[in-house]
Design a protein around this motif. Structure first.
Motif, PDB file in Angstrom:
ATOM      1  N   SER A   1       0.824  -1.204   0.000  1.00  0.00           N
ATOM      2  CA  SER A   1       0.000   0.000   0.000  1.00  0.00           C
ATOM      3  C   SER A   1       0.856   1.250   0.000  1.00  0.00           C
ATOM      4  N   GLY A   2       0.540   2.184  -0.889  1.00  0.00           N
ATOM      5  CA  GLY A   2       1.276   3.431  -0.999  1.00  0.00           C
ATOM      6  C   GLY A   2       2.457   3.385  -1.940  1.00  0.00           C
ATOM      7  N   GLN A   3       2.869   2.194  -2.361  1.00  0.00           N
ATOM      8  CA  GLN A   3       3.999   2.079  -3.277  1.00  0.00           C
ATOM      9  C   GLN A   3       3.530   2.177  -4.720  1.00  0.00           C
ATOM     10  N   GLN A   4       4.445   2.611  -5.574  1.00  0.00           N
ATOM     11  CA  GLN A   4       4.166   2.703  -7.001  1.00  0.00           C
ATOM     12  C   GLN A   4       5.363   2.143  -7.767  1.00  0.00           C
ATOM     13  N   ILE A   5       5.083   1.303  -8.736  1.00  0.00           N
ATOM     14  CA  ILE A   5       6.108   0.765  -9.624  1.00  0.00           C
ATOM     15  C   ILE A   5       5.775   1.217 -11.038  1.00  0.00           C
ATOM     16  N   TYR A   6       6.778   1.715 -11.741  1.00  0.00           N
ATOM     17  CA  TYR A   6       6.563   2.196 -13.110  1.00  0.00           C
ATOM     18  C   TYR A   6       7.569   1.560 -14.055  1.00  0.00           C
ATOM     19  N   ALA A   7       7.090   0.958 -15.123  1.00  0.00           N
ATOM     20  CA  ALA A   7       7.945   0.373 -16.155  1.00  0.00           C
ATOM     21  C   ALA A   7       7.945   1.316 -17.353  1.00  0.00           C
ATOM     22  N   ASP A   8       9.050   1.982 -17.550  1.00  0.00           N
ATOM     23  CA  ASP A   8       9.187   3.010 -18.586  1.00  0.00           C
ATOM     24  C   ASP A   8       9.437   2.359 -19.946  1.00  0.00           C
ATOM     25  N   GLN A   9       8.496   2.564 -20.885  1.00  0.00           N
ATOM     26  CA  GLN A   9       8.640   2.081 -22.262  1.00  0.00           C
ATOM     27  C   GLN A   9       8.814   0.568 -22.350  1.00  0.00           C
ATOM     28  N   ARG A  10       8.177  -0.165 -21.453  1.00  0.00           N
ATOM     29  CA  ARG A  10       8.280  -1.622 -21.478  1.00  0.00           C
ATOM     30  C   ARG A  10       7.149  -2.243 -20.669  1.00  0.00           C
ATOM     31  N   ASP A  11       7.100  -3.570 -20.712  1.00  0.00           N
ATOM     32  CA  ASP A  11       6.125  -4.312 -19.923  1.00  0.00           C
ATOM     33  C   ASP A  11       6.589  -4.401 -18.475  1.00  0.00           C
ATOM     34  N   LEU A  12       5.638  -4.684 -17.592  1.00  0.00           N
ATOM     35  CA  LEU A  12       5.935  -4.909 -16.182  1.00  0.00           C
ATOM     36  C   LEU A  12       5.369  -6.258 -15.768  1.00  0.00           C
ATOM     37  N   THR A  13       6.200  -7.079 -15.150  1.00  0.00           N
ATOM     38  CA  THR A  13       5.772  -8.363 -14.619  1.00  0.00           C
ATOM     39  C   THR A  13       5.955  -8.356 -13.109  1.00  0.00           C
ATOM     40  N   VAL A  14       4.855  -8.592 -12.381  1.00  0.00           N
ATOM     41  CA  VAL A  14       4.885  -8.666 -10.922  1.00  0.00           C
ATOM     42  C   VAL A  14       4.714 -10.123 -10.536  1.00  0.00           C
ATOM     43  N   LEU A  15       5.691 -10.671  -9.828  1.00  0.00           N
ATOM     44  CA  LEU A  15       5.677 -12.098  -9.505  1.00  0.00           C
ATOM     45  C   LEU A  15       4.841 -12.422  -8.282  1.00  0.00           C
ATOM     46  N   THR A  16       4.457 -11.399  -7.509  1.00  0.00           N
ATOM     47  CA  THR A  16       3.703 -11.652  -6.283  1.00  0.00           C
ATOM     48  C   THR A  16       2.448 -10.781  -6.250  1.00  0.00           C
ATOM     49  N   THR A  17       2.219 -10.119  -5.145  1.00  0.00           N
ATOM     50  CA  THR A  17       0.966  -9.414  -4.883  1.00  0.00           C
ATOM     51  C   THR A  17       1.082  -7.916  -5.144  1.00  0.00           C
ATOM     52  N   VAL A  18      -0.004  -7.329  -5.642  1.00  0.00           N
ATOM     53  CA  VAL A  18      -0.164  -5.878  -5.663  1.00  0.00           C
ATOM     54  C   VAL A  18      -1.233  -5.562  -4.618  1.00  0.00           C
ATOM     55  N   GLY A  19      -0.824  -5.007  -3.502  1.00  0.00           N
ATOM     56  CA  GLY A  19      -1.731  -4.803  -2.383  1.00  0.00           C
ATOM     57  C   GLY A  19      -2.702  -3.664  -2.592  1.00  0.00           C
ATOM     58  N   ALA A  20      -3.728  -3.633  -1.764  1.00  0.00           N
ATOM     59  CA  ALA A  20      -4.686  -2.528  -1.782  1.00  0.00           C
ATOM     60  C   ALA A  20      -3.961  -1.220  -1.526  1.00  0.00           C
ATOM     61  N   GLY A  21      -4.261  -0.204  -2.310  1.00  0.00           N
ATOM     62  CA  GLY A  21      -3.598   1.081  -2.178  1.00  0.00           C
ATOM     63  C   GLY A  21      -2.284   1.185  -2.913  1.00  0.00           C
ATOM     64  N   ALA A  22      -1.821   0.077  -3.525  1.00  0.00           N
ATOM     65  CA  ALA A  22      -0.596   0.096  -4.325  1.00  0.00           C
ATOM     66  C   ALA A  22      -0.940   0.346  -5.787  1.00  0.00           C
ATOM     67  N   GLU A  23       0.066   0.732  -6.576  1.00  0.00           N
ATOM     68  CA  GLU A  23      -0.173   1.070  -7.973  1.00  0.00           C
ATOM     69  C   GLU A  23       0.975   0.551  -8.824  1.00  0.00           C
ATOM     70  N   VAL A  24       0.637  -0.154  -9.896  1.00  0.00           N
ATOM     71  CA  VAL A  24       1.637  -0.602 -10.867  1.00  0.00           C
ATOM     72  C   VAL A  24       1.269   0.000 -12.215  1.00  0.00           C
ATOM     73  N   ILE A  25       2.281   0.541 -12.892  1.00  0.00           N
ATOM     74  CA  ILE A  25       2.073   1.281 -14.136  1.00  0.00           C
ATOM     75  C   ILE A  25       3.109   0.819 -15.145  1.00  0.00           C
ATOM     76  N   ALA A  26       2.697   0.669 -16.389  1.00  0.00           N
ATOM     77  CA  ALA A  26       3.634   0.317 -17.456  1.00  0.00           C
ATOM     78  C   ALA A  26       3.220   1.027 -18.732  1.00  0.00           C
ATOM     79  N   ASP A  27       4.220   1.412 -19.517  1.00  0.00           N
ATOM     80  CA  ASP A  27       3.912   1.922 -20.851  1.00  0.00           C
ATOM     81  C   ASP A  27       3.469   0.781 -21.760  1.00  0.00           C
ATOM     82  N   GLY A  28       3.889  -0.446 -21.432  1.00  0.00           N
ATOM     83  CA  GLY A  28       3.450  -1.640 -22.145  1.00  0.00           C
ATOM     84  C   GLY A  28       2.362  -2.350 -21.373  1.00  0.00           C
ATOM     85  N   SER A  29       2.402  -3.671 -21.364  1.00  0.00           N
ATOM     86  CA  SER A  29       1.408  -4.474 -20.668  1.00  0.00           C
ATOM     87  C   SER A  29       1.853  -4.757 -19.237  1.00  0.00           C
TER      88      SER A  29
END
Length: 268
Positions: free
Chosen positions: A171-199
């Motif tokens: 919660s509260g964390q943000q991950i950004y994949a610039d000009q590429r895909d993002l793969t998360v191997l575990t959990t994205v918790g409530a209040g967290a944010e994952v962003i990618a320019d790709g998939s």
């Protein structure tokens, strides 16, 4: 003689969920706050340009004086966003809101996880619905993971096949994949944010927000193993949890954009 009375209202007032961002001030450094917001607007103008923002001073030990708060409001407007209210807090916050000519929004505050570093957090306290998404949210803030406002989790080194996030996104964390895909191997918790320019590929539960095609790639997709998302978006088109069929919750799904509409379907 009877007189006809028109009881129909000229305007119907409803109190409901609106799309708005919450700026939680963590260090009262006006030039730095303004520069951070200007950077957000420049990197993702379709999301943050002229976005409505509520200012939350609840993270400070002391409420700022009116002159400092006004300087912050003026700076944020110059940076390209529109401060519209203060978040409800103490009686001092109430007096400050009156001095600034702004309303208070009670019980507005999003869920936070206090962390190290950063000046302010911008959180979706009430996610945008489809009616306003096209106007304010076609892209997400492309802040580098190493510069996350609340301290991003560690990510693996960049590779040609995309970014891999091997630890939970909390919660509260943000991950950004610039000009590429993002793969998360575990959990994205409530209040967290994952962003990618790709998939975005999530091999665990998605309980927070996932945004693919952040710079306008309408062909990007979101895949996850357990779907409980607060919000999903592709190239600026949003759906929030309330708009998602209940029979898809907890299921493996894919999310894509078709005819400018978000589509969500279970994976076989």
């Amino acid at each position: 003689m009877s007189v006809a009375v028109d009881y129909e209202q000229a305007g119907e007032l409803k109190i409901g969920q609106v799309g708005i961002a919450n700026l939680r001030i963590r260090t009262l450094d006006v030039p730095r706050l303004v520069e951070e917001m200007r950077s957000r607007v420049q990197r993702a103008p379709n999301m943050f340009g002229r976005a409505a923002v509520v200012i939350d001073f609840g993270g400070l030990s002391h409420t700022p004086d009116a002159a400092t708060a006004q300087a912050l409001l003026d700076g944020l407007r110059a940076a390209g966003v529109l401060p519209v209210a203060l978040a409800y807090g103490t009686s001092e916050t109430d007096r400050l809101a009156q001095a600034l000519g702004l309303p208070l929004l009670a019980k507005f505050r999003a869920s936070y996880e206090r962390g190290d570093g950063g000046v302010a957090e911008v959180a979706a306290a009430a996610p945008r619905r489809e009616a306003v998404a096209a106007a304010v949210a076609p892209a997400a803030e492309p802040a580098k993971a190493s510069r996350s406002p609340v301290g991003a989790a560690a990510v693996s080194p960049a590779s040609s096949v995309g970014m891999i996030q091997s630890t939970p996104v909390r919660s509260g964390q943000q991950i950004y994949a610039d000009q590429r895909d993002l793969t998360v191997l575990t959990t994205v918790g409530a209040g967290a944010e994952v962003i990618a320019d790709g998939s975005v590929h999530i091999y665990g539960p998605l309980r927070g927000r996932a945004l693919a095609g952040a710079q306008g790639n309408a062909k990007a997709r979101i895949f996850c193993r357990e779907f409980y998302a607060e919000l999903v978006a592709i190239a600026g088109h949003y759906k929030v949890l309330e708009d998602i069929p209940k029979d898809l919750r907890g299921k493996p799904v894919q999310v894509w954009l078709e005819d400018e509409q978000i589509k969500i379907a279970a994976l076989d």
